[in-house]
Design a protein around this motif. Structure first.
Motif, mmCIF file in Angstrom:
data_model
loop_
_atom_site.group_PDB
_atom_site.id
_atom_site.type_symbol
_atom_site.label_atom_id
_atom_site.label_comp_id
_atom_site.label_asym_id
_atom_site.label_seq_id
_atom_site.Cartn_x
_atom_site.Cartn_y
_atom_site.Cartn_z
ATOM 1 N N PHE A 26 48.696 26.833 40.728
ATOM 2 C CA PHE A 26 48.764 26.018 39.517
ATOM 3 C C PHE A 26 50.231 25.766 39.153
ATOM 4 C CE2 PHE A 26 44.502 27.544 39.385
ATOM 5 C CZ PHE A 26 43.777 26.651 38.603
ATOM 6 N N ILE A 27 50.570 24.484 38.911
ATOM 7 C CA ILE A 27 51.936 24.090 38.557
ATOM 8 C C ILE A 27 51.887 23.320 37.241
ATOM 9 C CG2 ILE A 27 54.034 22.927 39.326
ATOM 10 C CD1 ILE A 27 52.915 23.000 42.177
ATOM 11 N N HIS A 28 52.550 23.837 36.215
ATOM 12 C CA HIS A 28 52.484 23.246 34.875
ATOM 13 C C HIS A 28 53.388 22.020 34.744
ATOM 14 C CE1 HIS A 28 56.479 24.681 33.696
ATOM 15 N NE2 HIS A 28 56.189 25.820 34.316
ATOM 16 N N GLY A 29 53.318 21.364 33.587
ATOM 17 C CA GLY A 29 54.097 20.160 33.328
ATOM 18 C C GLY A 29 55.449 20.453 32.703
ATOM 19 N N ILE A 30 56.254 19.412 32.542
ATOM 20 C CA ILE A 30 57.608 19.546 32.021
ATOM 21 C C ILE A 30 57.590 20.044 30.575
ATOM 22 C CG2 ILE A 30 57.707 17.135 31.256
ATOM 23 C CD1 ILE A 30 60.673 17.138 32.085
ATOM 24 N N GLY A 31 58.472 21.006 30.285
ATOM 25 C CA GLY A 31 58.588 21.551 28.940
ATOM 26 C C GLY A 31 57.555 22.601 28.600
ATOM 27 N N LEU A 32 56.625 22.884 29.506
ATOM 28 C CA LEU A 32 55.542 23.828 29.234
ATOM 29 C C LEU A 32 55.751 25.093 30.070
ATOM 30 C CD1 LEU A 32 52.680 21.171 29.233
ATOM 31 C CD2 LEU A 32 54.004 22.020 27.285
ATOM 32 N N ASN A 33 54.710 25.900 30.239
ATOM 33 C CA ASN A 33 54.790 27.063 31.118
ATOM 34 C C ASN A 33 53.391 27.477 31.536
ATOM 35 O OD1 ASN A 33 53.701 28.850 29.060
ATOM 36 N ND2 ASN A 33 55.730 28.828 28.113
ATOM 37 N N SER A 34 53.310 28.501 32.368
ATOM 38 C CA SER A 34 52.030 28.871 32.974
ATOM 39 C C SER A 34 51.048 29.492 31.989
ATOM 40 C CB SER A 34 52.270 29.837 34.140
ATOM 41 O OG SER A 34 52.985 30.978 33.708
ATOM 42 N N PHE A 35 51.504 29.901 30.795
ATOM 43 C CA PHE A 35 50.580 30.455 29.811
ATOM 44 C C PHE A 35 49.524 29.424 29.384
ATOM 45 C CE2 PHE A 35 54.129 33.424 29.178
ATOM 46 C CZ PHE A 35 53.445 34.630 29.148
ATOM 47 N N LEU A 36 49.871 28.141 29.465
ATOM 48 C CA LEU A 36 48.948 27.114 28.987
ATOM 49 C C LEU A 36 47.715 26.959 29.873
ATOM 50 C CD1 LEU A 36 51.711 26.316 27.490
ATOM 51 C CD2 LEU A 36 50.613 24.106 27.204
ATOM 52 N N TRP A 37 47.755 27.531 31.092
ATOM 53 C CA TRP A 37 46.584 27.461 31.969
ATOM 54 C C TRP A 37 45.504 28.472 31.578
ATOM 55 C CZ3 TRP A 37 46.409 23.304 34.781
ATOM 56 C CH2 TRP A 37 47.547 22.779 35.404
ATOM 57 N N GLU A 38 45.812 29.441 30.711
ATOM 58 C CA GLU A 38 44.916 30.575 30.489
ATOM 59 C C GLU A 38 43.496 30.216 30.053
ATOM 60 O OE1 GLU A 38 46.650 33.673 28.189
ATOM 61 O OE2 GLU A 38 47.927 34.317 29.850
ATOM 62 N N PRO A 39 43.264 29.112 29.309
ATOM 63 C CA PRO A 39 41.870 28.781 28.973
ATOM 64 C C PRO A 39 40.975 28.555 30.191
ATOM 65 C CG PRO A 39 43.372 27.591 27.538
ATOM 66 C CD PRO A 39 44.220 28.241 28.587
ATOM 67 N N LEU A 40 41.573 28.313 31.364
ATOM 68 C CA LEU A 40 40.772 28.073 32.572
ATOM 69 C C LEU A 40 40.341 29.358 33.265
ATOM 70 C CD1 LEU A 40 42.745 25.139 34.276
ATOM 71 C CD2 LEU A 40 40.573 24.978 33.054
ATOM 72 N N TRP A 41 41.052 30.468 33.000
ATOM 73 C CA TRP A 41 40.835 31.653 33.832
ATOM 74 C C TRP A 41 39.417 32.203 33.743
ATOM 75 C CZ3 TRP A 41 44.184 29.691 36.195
ATOM 76 C CH2 TRP A 41 45.550 29.779 36.040
ATOM 77 N N SER A 42 38.791 32.129 32.580
ATOM 78 C CA SER A 42 37.435 32.677 32.458
ATOM 79 C C SER A 42 36.439 31.915 33.333
ATOM 80 C CB SER A 42 36.978 32.640 30.997
ATOM 81 O OG SER A 42 36.933 31.308 30.515
ATOM 82 N N TYR A 43 36.781 30.683 33.706
ATOM 83 C CA TYR A 43 35.895 29.881 34.552
ATOM 84 C C TYR A 43 36.248 29.986 36.039
ATOM 85 C CZ TYR A 43 35.009 27.641 30.038
ATOM 86 O OH TYR A 43 34.702 27.397 28.725
ATOM 87 N N LEU A 44 37.485 30.388 36.348
ATOM 88 C CA LEU A 44 37.960 30.285 37.731
ATOM 89 C C LEU A 44 38.368 31.603 38.378
ATOM 90 C CD1 LEU A 44 40.300 27.148 37.326
ATOM 91 C CD2 LEU A 44 37.914 27.170 38.071
#
Length: 492
Positions: A26-44
């Motif tokens: 997973f590669i996040h967008g500009i100005g963000l970071n990898s914490f924003l992916w966390e809502p997906l973890w319960s599904y994946l």
């Protein structure tokens, strides 16, 4: 939880048994970071071996000591994956992370099993997007990022008024390096996204938020049409950050694509309790584009002007109604707006006249390109945008791409080889006969890069006679009288 680039996320029960799981980066967008992916973890997380990557100067990653280039980013991602002893993997990217995922797929295509692109970034060099880039560059340099947060967040998520969402995005923007942000922003602005998409061979999923105000579903659908093995879906009631606004929907389409099967439909009841909206969401608009027959438009601009469609040359009609100039403009800006064309092609004309001129010229060009195309339309025209699509092969675009790669290349031997490759493609004159500002800017950029490469070659002149000769030739202006003589000397 550690979110540096060495972080490998595994479900606790399978900590020692990840080899059988598909690996997803997973590669996040500009100005963000990898914490924003966390809502997906319960599904994946129970199904996949997950690695999250932080861009340089983002999250806990330090600002790099050397300039950020696409090649340096690709090498860093691959080195992190290699530490995990992973051979093949899937890529998920958001924004510039999606652009980087594409670059990685072109960098090592044999290792990529699928691409998953969310809210793909891509500038069409319109006046609006240029102003937006300048505004963000100005705001990111402020120590207090509050103004930048308030400027960006309404276009990122439909839940921007929720304190937890606002805080998550605010914290990410407050910790990003301004230098890294500006360098990445420039990479996006200078990137030829359409060319990259048309070069992909891997199965590719593109997701767009229904309410994304910048990279709208219409723009994303057009972009997806360039992908040979592409699929496109709209995530309902979501803006740019689909995985924050609708994590269940986003996870569903990701799993669907990665697994290459069609699982049972997701439970829509948790998405909304409104029966009408529930019904609308079940009827989500999808476009599945897999090209069965490629329509090829080949354009030569460097050594001569020649256009062919599916191998058949189109010889007549190019000296009428600005056909050559309009085609060149669309090749350089493949997804542009009517307003931008009015400003660049008819800057001194009244709006109504410019509108009439554009309509006549577009119809003429559309007829020219429609020959031998099996009724495929290379030009997609709507009320706001004009897009050129299909498989485009253009020597000028290839030269621009080769120049970018030569400038960015860090390995000295590879760089010298790339410079020699560029040299072989150079014509006697670059885009001569064009005096418009928009084309002069392209020519000046090419000449600036040639000069930069010449200086680099001069710094290596003592290393080999070949380098010294190359430096001498590249340092000459392409319109110099001795250009052809020098070129023949080095090629022999």
């Amino acid at each position: 939880m550690n979110h540096t680039n060495e972080y490998l996320k595994q479900s606790p029960s399978d900590h020692n048994n990840t080899s059988s799981k598909p690996s997803v980066i997973f590669i996040h967008g500009i100005g963000l970071n990898s914490f924003l992916w966390e809502p997906l973890w319960s599904y994946l997380s129970n199904k996949y071996n997950i690695i999250v990557y932080n861009l340089p100067g983002h999250g806990l990653e330090p600002e790099p000591s050397s300039p950020i280039t696409w090649n340096s980013l690709c090498r860093q991602v691959i080195s992190i994956i290699d530490l995990s002893i992973i051979n093949k993997f899937h890529l998920v990217g958001h924004g510039i992370g999606a652009n980087l995922a594409i670059k990685i797929a072109l960098y090592c295509p044999e290792r990529i099993e699928s691409l998953n692109l969310i809210s793909l970034s891509g500038f069409n060099r319109s006046a609006y997007l240029q102003r937006e880039m300048e505004e963000q560059t100005h705001l990111i340099e402020n120590i207090d990022r509050t103004e930048l947060v308030e400027h960006l967040i309404p276009s990122l998520t439909v839940n921007y008024k929720r304190p937890d969402v606002h805080s998550l995005i605010r914290d990410a923007l407050h910790h990003v390096s301004s230098s890294s942000y500006i360098q990445l922003l420039k990479l996006i602005a200078d990137n030829n996204t359409i060319h990259d998409l048309a070069s992909l061979t891997q199965p590719t999923l593109m997701l767009s938020g229904e309410k994304d105000p910048v990279y709208t579903p219409v723009i994303s659908a057009i972009n997806s049409s360039y992908i040979e093995k592409g699929r496109f879906f709209i995530v309902p009631n979501a803006s740019n950050l689909t995985f924050l606004d609708q994590p269940e929907w986003t996870a569903y389409w990701l799993k669907n694509h990665i697994d290459s099967t069609v699982p049972e439909a997701p439970d829509f009841s948790s998405i909304t309790s409104d029966p009408m909206v529930h019904s609308l969401h079940k009827g989500i608009h999808t476009v599945d584009r897999t090209f069965q027959v490629k329509q090829i438009l080949k354009v030569q601009l460097l050594h001569k002007f020649q256009v062919s469609v599916n191998g058949i040359e189109i010889t007549d009609g190019w000296n009428k109604r600005l056909a050559k100039k309009l085609l060149l403009y669309l090749l350089l800006s493949p997804n542009t707006t009517r307003e931008q064309l009015y400003d660049d092609l008819w800057p001194d004309s009244e709006l109504r006249k410019a509108q009439n001129y554009l309509r006549v010229c577009l119809n003429h060009l559309k007829l020219l390109l429609g020959q031998h195309s099996d009724r495929f339309e290379f030009l997609h025209i709507d009320r706001e945008h004009i897009t050129i699509r299909g498989t485009i092969r253009c020597d000028l675009l290839e030269l621009i791409k080769d120049l970018d790669e030569a400038v960015q290349e860090q390995d000295e031997e590879t760089k010298e080889s790339r410079i020699y490759q560029v040299w072989r493609k150079l014509p006697n004159h670059i885009l001569s006969g064009y005096v418009d500002d928009w084309i002069l800017g392209t020519r000046e950029r090419i000449e600036e890069q040639l000069s930069q490469l010449a200086q680099w070659m001069e710094s290596r002149s003592k290393l080999s006679n070949h380098s010294q000769m190359m430096s001498l030739k590249l340092s000459r202006h392409p319109n110099h009288d001795q250009f052809q003589e020098n070129k023949e000397a080095i090629m022999n």
